[in-house]
Write a protein that holds these residues in place. Structure first.
Motif, PDB file in Angstrom:
ATOM      1  N   LEU A 158     -13.113  28.946 -27.659  1.00 11.76           N
ATOM      2  CA  LEU A 158     -13.548  30.161 -27.869  1.00 11.76           C
ATOM      3  C   LEU A 158     -14.452  30.401 -26.530  1.00 11.76           C
ATOM      4  CD1 LEU A 158     -14.792  30.517 -31.103  1.00 11.76           C
ATOM      5  CD2 LEU A 158     -16.700  29.132 -30.548  1.00 11.76           C
ATOM      6  N   GLY A 159     -14.026  30.212 -25.711  1.00 12.10           N
ATOM      7  CA  GLY A 159     -14.675  30.215 -24.613  1.00 12.10           C
ATOM      8  C   GLY A 159     -15.862  30.563 -24.007  1.00 12.10           C
ATOM      9  N   GLN A 160     -16.413  29.367 -24.825  1.00  8.57           N
ATOM     10  CA  GLN A 160     -18.181  29.207 -24.839  1.00  8.57           C
ATOM     11  C   GLN A 160     -19.103  28.684 -24.375  1.00  8.57           C
ATOM     12  OE1 GLN A 160     -20.312  31.797 -26.630  1.00  8.57           O
ATOM     13  NE2 GLN A 160     -18.111  32.828 -25.926  1.00  8.57           N
ATOM     14  N   GLY A 161     -18.416  27.879 -23.538  1.00  9.23           N
ATOM     15  CA  GLY A 161     -18.861  26.366 -22.843  1.00  9.23           C
ATOM     16  C   GLY A 161     -19.535  26.200 -21.493  1.00  9.23           C
ATOM     17  N   ALA A 162     -19.331  27.820 -20.771  1.00  9.70           N
ATOM     18  CA  ALA A 162     -20.484  27.971 -19.875  1.00  9.70           C
ATOM     19  C   ALA A 162     -20.769  28.734 -20.616  1.00  9.70           C
ATOM     20  CB  ALA A 162     -19.498  28.279 -19.013  1.00  9.70           C
ATOM     21  N   ASN A 163     -20.990  30.472 -21.400  1.00 11.33           N
ATOM     22  CA  ASN A 163     -21.982  30.259 -22.645  1.00 11.33           C
ATOM     23  C   ASN A 163     -22.825  29.966 -22.484  1.00 11.33           C
ATOM     24  OD1 ASN A 163     -20.756  32.734 -21.304  1.00 11.33           O
ATOM     25  ND2 ASN A 163     -19.507  33.351 -23.203  1.00 11.33           N
ATOM     26  N   SER A 164     -22.581  28.582 -23.494  1.00  9.34           N
ATOM     27  CA  SER A 164     -23.830  27.936 -23.957  1.00  9.34           C
ATOM     28  C   SER A 164     -24.726  27.754 -23.073  1.00  9.34           C
ATOM     29  CB  SER A 164     -23.040  27.252 -25.101  1.00  9.34           C
ATOM     30  OG  SER A 164     -22.421  26.216 -24.271  1.00  9.34           O
ATOM     31  N   HIS A 215     -16.135  36.154 -12.539  1.00  2.75           N
ATOM     32  CA  HIS A 215     -15.249  35.020 -12.213  1.00  2.75           C
ATOM     33  C   HIS A 215     -16.634  33.803 -11.820  1.00  2.75           C
ATOM     34  CE1 HIS A 215     -13.361  32.876  -8.627  1.00  2.75           C
ATOM     35  NE2 HIS A 215     -12.460  33.585  -9.085  1.00  2.75           N
ATOM     36  N   ARG A 216     -16.333  32.961 -12.623  1.00  2.44           N
ATOM     37  CA  ARG A 216     -17.085  31.606 -11.585  1.00  2.44           C
ATOM     38  C   ARG A 216     -18.312  32.086 -10.548  1.00  2.44           C
ATOM     39  NH1 ARG A 216     -17.506  26.678 -14.841  1.00  2.44           N
ATOM     40  NH2 ARG A 216     -15.817  27.213 -15.767  1.00  2.44           N
ATOM     41  N   ARG A 217     -17.358  31.731  -9.740  1.00  2.00           N
ATOM     42  CA  ARG A 217     -18.042  31.473  -7.788  1.00  2.00           C
ATOM     43  C   ARG A 217     -18.924  33.149  -8.006  1.00  2.00           C
ATOM     44  NH1 ARG A 217     -13.148  32.044  -5.629  1.00  2.00           N
ATOM     45  NH2 ARG A 217     -13.269  34.303  -4.958  1.00  2.00           N
ATOM     46  N   GLY A 274     -24.259  18.689  -1.954  1.00  2.00           N
ATOM     47  CA  GLY A 274     -24.448  17.429  -1.038  1.00  2.00           C
ATOM     48  C   GLY A 274     -24.363  16.203  -2.028  1.00  2.00           C
ATOM     49  N   ALA A 275     -25.470  16.221  -2.556  1.00  2.00           N
ATOM     50  CA  ALA A 275     -26.286  15.207  -3.392  1.00  2.00           C
ATOM     51  C   ALA A 275     -25.143  14.501  -4.627  1.00  2.00           C
ATOM     52  CB  ALA A 275     -27.603  15.340  -3.373  1.00  2.00           C
ATOM     53  N   ARG A 276     -25.328  12.935  -5.082  1.00  2.00           N
ATOM     54  CA  ARG A 276     -24.921  12.492  -5.999  1.00  2.00           C
ATOM     55  C   ARG A 276     -25.602  11.970  -6.834  1.00  2.00           C
ATOM     56  NH1 ARG A 276     -21.669   8.484  -7.893  1.00  2.00           N
ATOM     57  NH2 ARG A 276     -22.059   7.404  -6.476  1.00  2.00           N
ATOM     58  N   VAL A 277     -26.694  12.176  -7.585  1.00  2.00           N
ATOM     59  CA  VAL A 277     -27.511  11.559  -9.022  1.00  2.00           C
ATOM     60  C   VAL A 277     -27.140  10.092  -9.473  1.00  2.00           C
ATOM     61  CG1 VAL A 277     -29.003  11.524 -10.822  1.00  2.00           C
ATOM     62  CG2 VAL A 277     -28.736  14.074  -9.670  1.00  2.00           C
ATOM     63  N   THR A 278     -27.415   9.158  -9.556  1.00  2.00           N
ATOM     64  CA  THR A 278     -26.764   7.875  -9.733  1.00  2.00           C
ATOM     65  C   THR A 278     -27.793   7.452 -10.353  1.00  2.00           C
ATOM     66  OG1 THR A 278     -28.179   6.854  -8.074  1.00  2.00           O
ATOM     67  CG2 THR A 278     -25.620   7.519  -7.485  1.00  2.00           C
ATOM     68  N   GLY A 332     -25.824  22.276 -20.953  1.00  2.00           N
ATOM     69  CA  GLY A 332     -23.986  22.623 -20.919  1.00  2.00           C
ATOM     70  C   GLY A 332     -23.425  21.179 -20.995  1.00  2.00           C
ATOM     71  N   ASP A 333     -22.399  20.589 -20.472  1.00  2.00           N
ATOM     72  CA  ASP A 333     -21.306  19.725 -21.234  1.00  2.00           C
ATOM     73  C   ASP A 333     -21.772  18.117 -21.117  1.00  2.00           C
ATOM     74  OD1 ASP A 333     -19.626  21.742 -21.069  1.00  2.00           O
ATOM     75  OD2 ASP A 333     -17.735  20.982 -19.764  1.00  2.00           O
ATOM     76  N   ALA A 334     -22.910  18.042 -20.350  1.00  2.00           N
ATOM     77  CA  ALA A 334     -23.890  16.961 -20.736  1.00  2.00           C
ATOM     78  C   ALA A 334     -24.195  16.899 -21.554  1.00  2.00           C
ATOM     79  CB  ALA A 334     -24.843  16.697 -19.658  1.00  2.00           C
ATOM     80  N   ALA A 360     -31.216  17.675 -16.818  1.00  2.00           N
ATOM     81  CA  ALA A 360     -29.706  17.132 -16.722  1.00  2.00           C
ATOM     82  C   ALA A 360     -28.243  18.345 -17.088  1.00  2.00           C
ATOM     83  CB  ALA A 360     -29.667  15.903 -17.107  1.00  2.00           C
ATOM     84  N   ALA A 361     -27.558  18.885 -15.894  1.00  2.00           N
ATOM     85  CA  ALA A 361     -27.006  19.726 -16.361  1.00  2.00           C
ATOM     86  C   ALA A 361     -25.445  19.319 -15.219  1.00  2.00           C
ATOM     87  CB  ALA A 361     -26.673  21.105 -15.763  1.00  2.00           C
ATOM     88  N   ASP A 362     -25.463  18.001 -15.366  1.00  2.00           N
ATOM     89  CA  ASP A 362     -24.114  16.799 -14.528  1.00  2.00           C
ATOM     90  C   ASP A 362     -23.145  16.462 -15.518  1.00  2.00           C
ATOM     91  OD1 ASP A 362     -25.070  15.082 -16.386  1.00  2.00           O
ATOM     92  OD2 ASP A 362     -25.688  13.985 -14.914  1.00  2.00           O
ATOM     93  N   GLU A 363     -22.186  18.015 -15.594  1.00  2.00           N
ATOM     94  CA  GLU A 363     -20.711  18.003 -16.798  1.00  2.00           C
ATOM     95  C   GLU A 363     -20.505  17.232 -17.506  1.00  2.00           C
ATOM     96  OE1 GLU A 363     -18.080  16.113 -14.284  1.00  2.00           O
ATOM     97  OE2 GLU A 363     -18.982  16.679 -12.526  1.00  2.00           O
ATOM     98  N   ILE A 364     -19.093  17.069 -18.193  1.00  2.00           N
ATOM     99  CA  ILE A 364     -19.074  16.688 -19.383  1.00  2.00           C
ATOM    100  C   ILE A 364     -18.853  14.646 -18.819  1.00  2.00           C
ATOM    101  CG2 ILE A 364     -16.736  16.725 -18.437  1.00  2.00           C
ATOM    102  CD1 ILE A 364     -16.067  17.239 -21.384  1.00  2.00           C
ATOM    103  N   SER A 368      -3.700  20.240 -21.490  1.00  2.00           N
ATOM    104  CA  SER A 368      -4.173  20.166 -20.395  1.00  2.00           C
ATOM    105  C   SER A 368      -4.412  21.768 -20.182  1.00  2.00           C
ATOM    106  CB  SER A 368      -3.200  19.580 -19.575  1.00  2.00           C
ATOM    107  OG  SER A 368      -3.425  19.615 -18.228  1.00  2.00           O
ATOM    108  N   CYS A 369      -5.004  22.296 -19.017  1.00  2.00           N
ATOM    109  CA  CYS A 369      -5.563  24.322 -19.214  1.00  2.00           C
ATOM    110  C   CYS A 369      -4.682  24.636 -18.158  1.00  2.00           C
ATOM    111  CB  CYS A 369      -6.557  24.312 -19.811  1.00  2.00           C
ATOM    112  SG  CYS A 369      -6.970  25.795 -20.035  1.00  2.00           S
ATOM    113  N   TRP A 370      -4.213  25.116 -17.736  1.00  2.00           N
ATOM    114  CA  TRP A 370      -3.681  25.906 -16.822  1.00  2.00           C
ATOM    115  C   TRP A 370      -4.811  26.581 -16.766  1.00  2.00           C
ATOM    116  CZ3 TRP A 370       1.931  24.645 -18.653  1.00  2.00           C
ATOM    117  CH2 TRP A 370       2.238  24.293 -17.270  1.00  2.00           C
ATOM    118  N   ARG A 371      -5.648  27.401 -15.496  1.00  2.00           N
ATOM    119  CA  ARG A 371      -6.004  28.582 -15.102  1.00  2.00           C
ATOM    120  C   ARG A 371      -6.054  29.298 -13.794  1.00  2.00           C
ATOM    121  NH1 ARG A 371     -12.120  26.373 -16.702  1.00  2.00           N
ATOM    122  NH2 ARG A 371     -11.182  24.116 -15.570  1.00  2.00           N
ATOM    123  N   ALA A 372      -5.828  30.337 -13.981  1.00  2.00           N
ATOM    124  CA  ALA A 372      -6.151  31.109 -12.951  1.00  2.00           C
ATOM    125  C   ALA A 372      -6.640  32.771 -12.645  1.00  2.00           C
ATOM    126  CB  ALA A 372      -4.238  31.661 -12.054  1.00  2.00           C
TER     127      ALA A 372
END
Ligand SMILES: Cc1cc2nc3c(=O)[nH]c(=O)nc-3n(C[C@H](O)[C@H](O)[C@H](O)COP(=O)(O)OP(=O)(O)OC[C@H]3O[C@@H](n4cnc5c(N)ncnc54)[C@H](O)[C@@H]3O)c2cc1C
Length: 288
Positions: A194-200, A5-7, A24-28, A184-186, A60-64, A83-87
């Motif tokens: 392939l389930g490899q986004g977080a892994n990579s 689990h990601r958490r 709680g900081a946002r890089v600008t 990462g996604d950046a 920089a790991a600031d997402e897609i 689109s992707c549902w997850r649970a």
């Protein structure tokens, strides 16, 4: 294949790190600087105002929708059409193997993430930005005619999230600029097929850690990082796209042909070719 689990992963990483974390900081803004000369500059906003810092290295790991990527490269995102549902649900019945099911223009997968929890995803063709008022009901209806084990998982789900899936229109020419390294996604967002986004992203992070711990010349270390990561992540991005084309992107008619081809493919060869890409070991020597 092991699911986590990601958490829990975040918590484990937060528990072991010994850096100062600013939450709680946002890089600008990011200015890349030059190895051996000026340092990189980072600007961020938080509740107490705007801050600046100089840095020897910015990871920089600031997402897609990376602010840093946009500061360094012209780039654009393209909607995948899915689109992707997850649970993550309580379940003790599903076995430990990763199970993936393809249907017309959709894919469903499930993986155990603890003794009594299963994670599942439903990746389905859908226009971007669709608003669904009752996501749980929508997901149950969508998979109502699928295999009984798929139905069983969606029927016992009472909370889901859904995200539209985007990818980079064109790959970046490289992942490092000056004293900045994108991870990462950046750097290399990929389809979840392939389930490899977080892994990579984790592989990237480990490799950056090795660059840093080797000491020496930063420019040479970052060059070595490119050599280690660029080709591998390009392969992961294109394999995920290929999996999408073979799986969820196939419509009702194409399924017949695809399934017939799969039936005549020797399972051992398919498995060997399909899973080799998951094998990764950190580079042994990283001396700059
Ligand atoms: C539907 C779906 C299913 C997926 N399934 C899987 C899977 O099964 N296995 C797998 O390995 N991968 C999967 N992925 C991919 C995975 O989620 C991503 O590849 C992974 O999260 C990328 O990690 P990251 O650290 O680069 O970015 P993120 O996990 O997106 O984290 C980026 C962080 O940076 C923060 N941030 C963003 N901008 C700023 C800013 N300007 N300033 C400060 N902070 C900022 C964000 O708040 C966030 O906390 C899936 C993705 C999707 C969309």
């Amino acid at each position: 294949m092991t699911g986590i689990h990601r958490r829990r992963l975040h918590q484990a990483l937060a528990d072991t790190q010994d850096a100062d974390m600013v939450l709680g900081a946002r890089v600008t803004a990011v200015e890349p600087g030059t190895p051996g000369r000026e340092r990189a500059r980072v600007t961020w906003e938080s509740a107490d105002g705007v801050h600046n810092a100089q840095a020897d290295l910015v990871v920089a790991a600031d997402e897609i929708r990376s602010i840093t990527r946009s500061a360094l490269f012209p780039n654009a995102l393209r909607y995948s059409g899915f689109s992707c549902w997850r649970a993550a649900i309580t379940d003790t019945t599903v076995d430990d193997r990763f199970a993936m099911t393809w249907g017309p223009n959709a894919e469903f997968g499930a993986l155990r993430i603890s003794a009594d929890e299963v994670y599942w995803y439903g990746y389905v063709a859908m226009p971007s930005g669709r608003v669904i008022t009752d996501e749980v009901r929508a997901v149950r209806e969508y998979f109502a005619a699928w295999a009984p084990d798929v139905q069983a998982l969606t029927e016992t789900t009472d909370e889901v999230i859904r995200h539209d899936v985007w990818v980079l229109d064109r790959p970046l020419p490289r992942y490092t600029v000056g004293r900045v390294v994108l991870i990462g996604d950046a750097a290399h967002p990929m389809l979840p097929t392939l389930g490899q986004g977080a892994n990579s992203a984790l592989e990237d992070a480990v490799t950056v850690g090795l660059v840093l711990s080797a000491g020496g010349d930063l420019a040479a270390g970052l060059q070595r990082y490119e050599e280690e990561r660029y080709r591998r992540t390009r392969r992961l991005v294109s394999r995920s796209a290929q999996m999408g084309r073979m799986g969820a992107e196939v419509g009702p008619r194409g399924q017949v042909l695809r399934n017939a081809l799969l039936r005549i493919t020797p399972p051992r060869a398919a498995l060997r070719n399909g899973t080799r890409i998951f094998e990764w070991m950190p580079p042994r020597s990283f001396g700059a």
